[in-house]
Design an enzyme around this catalytic site. Sequence first.
Site, short mmCIF file in Angstrom:
data_model
loop_
_atom_site.label_atom_id
_atom_site.label_comp_id
_atom_site.label_asym_id
_atom_site.label_seq_id
_atom_site.Cartn_x
_atom_site.Cartn_y
_atom_site.Cartn_z
N ALA A 136 0.78 -1.28 0.10
CA ALA A 136 -0.03 0.03 0.07
C ALA A 136 0.80 1.34 -0.09
CB ALA A 136 -0.94 0.00 1.04
N THR A 137 2.06 1.26 0.55
CA THR A 137 2.92 2.40 0.54
C THR A 137 2.98 2.71 -1.11
OG1 THR A 137 3.92 1.62 2.39
CG2 THR A 137 5.23 3.38 1.18
N ASN A 141 -5.84 3.45 10.75
CA ASN A 141 -5.27 2.34 11.40
C ASN A 141 -4.89 2.32 12.67
OD1 ASN A 141 -3.70 4.42 10.06
ND2 ASN A 141 -2.10 3.53 11.08
N GLN A 152 -7.24 -0.71 5.87
CA GLN A 152 -7.68 -1.31 6.99
C GLN A 152 -9.11 -1.72 6.81
OE1 GLN A 152 -6.02 -1.72 9.97
NE2 GLN A 152 -4.28 -0.93 9.40
N ALA A 191 -1.97 -6.95 0.93
CA ALA A 191 -2.27 -8.28 1.26
C ALA A 191 -2.12 -8.50 2.51
CB ALA A 191 -1.57 -9.26 0.39
N HIS A 192 -1.16 -7.96 3.40
CA HIS A 192 -0.62 -8.48 4.71
C HIS A 192 -1.77 -7.70 5.78
CE1 HIS A 192 1.52 -4.93 6.60
NE2 HIS A 192 1.52 -4.63 5.27
N THR A 206 8.42 -7.57 -13.34
CA THR A 206 7.92 -8.94 -13.32
C THR A 206 6.92 -9.05 -12.29
OG1 THR A 206 9.99 -9.46 -14.43
CG2 THR A 206 8.56 -11.40 -13.45
N CYS A 246 6.88 4.98 18.39
CA CYS A 246 8.37 4.84 18.56
C CYS A 246 9.19 4.39 17.41
CB CYS A 246 8.61 3.87 19.87
SG CYS A 246 7.37 2.70 20.03
C1 LIG Z 1 -0.18 -0.58 6.77
C2 LIG Z 1 -0.65 0.49 6.12
C3 LIG Z 1 -0.08 1.13 4.92
C4 LIG Z 1 1.09 0.62 4.42
O1 LIG Z 1 0.94 -0.64 3.67
P1 LIG Z 1 2.01 -1.55 3.58
O2 LIG Z 1 1.67 -2.51 2.28
O3 LIG Z 1 2.59 -2.17 4.45
O4 LIG Z 1 3.15 -0.57 2.59
C5 LIG Z 1 -0.71 2.10 4.42
N1 LIG Z 1 -1.96 2.59 4.90
C6 LIG Z 1 -2.51 2.23 5.91
C7 LIG Z 1 -3.81 2.70 6.54
C8 LIG Z 1 -2.09 1.14 6.65
O5 LIG Z 1 -2.46 0.65 7.70
#
Ligand SMILES: *Cc1c(COP(=O)(O)O)cnc(C)c1O
Length: 408
Positions: free
Chosen positions: A77-78, A157, A185, A206-207, A246, A332
Amino acid sequence: MSASLKLPIFMDNNSTTRCDPRVVEAMLPFFTENYGNAASRNHSFGWVAEEAVENAREQVGRLIGASGKEIIFTSGATESNNLAIKGVASMYRKKGNHIITTVIEHKAVLDPCKRLERDGFEVTYLPVDKYGQVAPEQVAQAITEKTILVSVMAANNEIGTLQPLAAIGAICKARGVLFHTDAVQAVGKVPVDVEAMGIDLLSLTAHKLYGPKGLGALYVRRKNPRVRLDALMDGGGHERGMRSGTLAVPSIVGLGAACELAGKLRESETQRLLSLRKRLHDGITAELGDVGVNGHPTDRLPGNLNLSFAFVEGEAMMMGIRDVAVSSGSACTSASLEPSYVLRAIGVGDELAHSSIRFGLGRFTTETEIDFVIRQVITAVNHLREMSPLYEMHKQGIDLSTVAWAAH
Ligand SMILES: *Cc1c(COP(=O)(O)O)cnc(C)c1O
């Protein structure tokens, strides 16, 4: 204590989630047997991989009311947020240089916006109310003829608050401004529909959805309007030219499987999480006073509970519940222990922010775990408060805000 309890307990599902075993199973053949490059057009290895990727695209699209053709795979998502915000900024620069977002966005939205400000863009950071919600009227008021993009997250989040996406989307549509949402989220946890909510761009990963780390997606609307983006990277022109490289076939298959599962399980999972969260909240507050909920009481993610425990020090609290993996209201991330900017934005004082704990419940959270966490929290807070002279004064009815402290 039940024998099934295994320590430590993971209660930090807003930071990441365990990969669902069914997702892992779907991924495995794409490491060992079907390892083709999805861009290889000359042989069956490539065709098998491509078919799996296209199937995953449909699975992702279906979960958010989009067509598979509108899904671009990224590294997370970043990257999706960067691609949406910088990609729109660069492509539509001639139209205008103004972007609207909120003060409680994830850093993966705020930091690209800050970079754009250094490059001559103007960014409006809208405030939120005490629950963490943006007023749609404020979005409307902030739009000027130079506005090209509004970016408002679907769910926060830290505090779990849901935003009024449909109302904001309707405003953007009426004013001809593109609407992006960081829906990391929310996707798979609450209903998200790009048509009903007027969303033009949507980031997910995905994570946070019981899938693998390092794989995300960006929804890019193809009609009404057709959104165009400048790519961040140049290369082989994969993903309709918007994201070269890829394709990570196993992870893409994992995201697809995770989305399909989330669609099937969402409603029952929501009921289960709401009941577990209520048990956690009620269990803690039955024995502890001076506990506050941060975020919206009802418009929030079902698995998120963010609590402030007055008269305890956050880090000491974390030590006290060592067997429970949670997040505190102190960011932190850097060397300094800054109170969370999200809690600050909803008016939580620095003191209380430091004593805030985010409990992130998820698909694998059990009732046994909840009951263990309740006992741990109560014991830790009581212990810390017993040692607190401030709490002693508070119990005696002294209004601490009126005490004239001696300077040292
Ligand atoms: C975790 C998170 C991200 C970042 O996602 P990544 O896949 O770890 O780069 C972005 N936005 C929100 C709201 C998140 O909770």
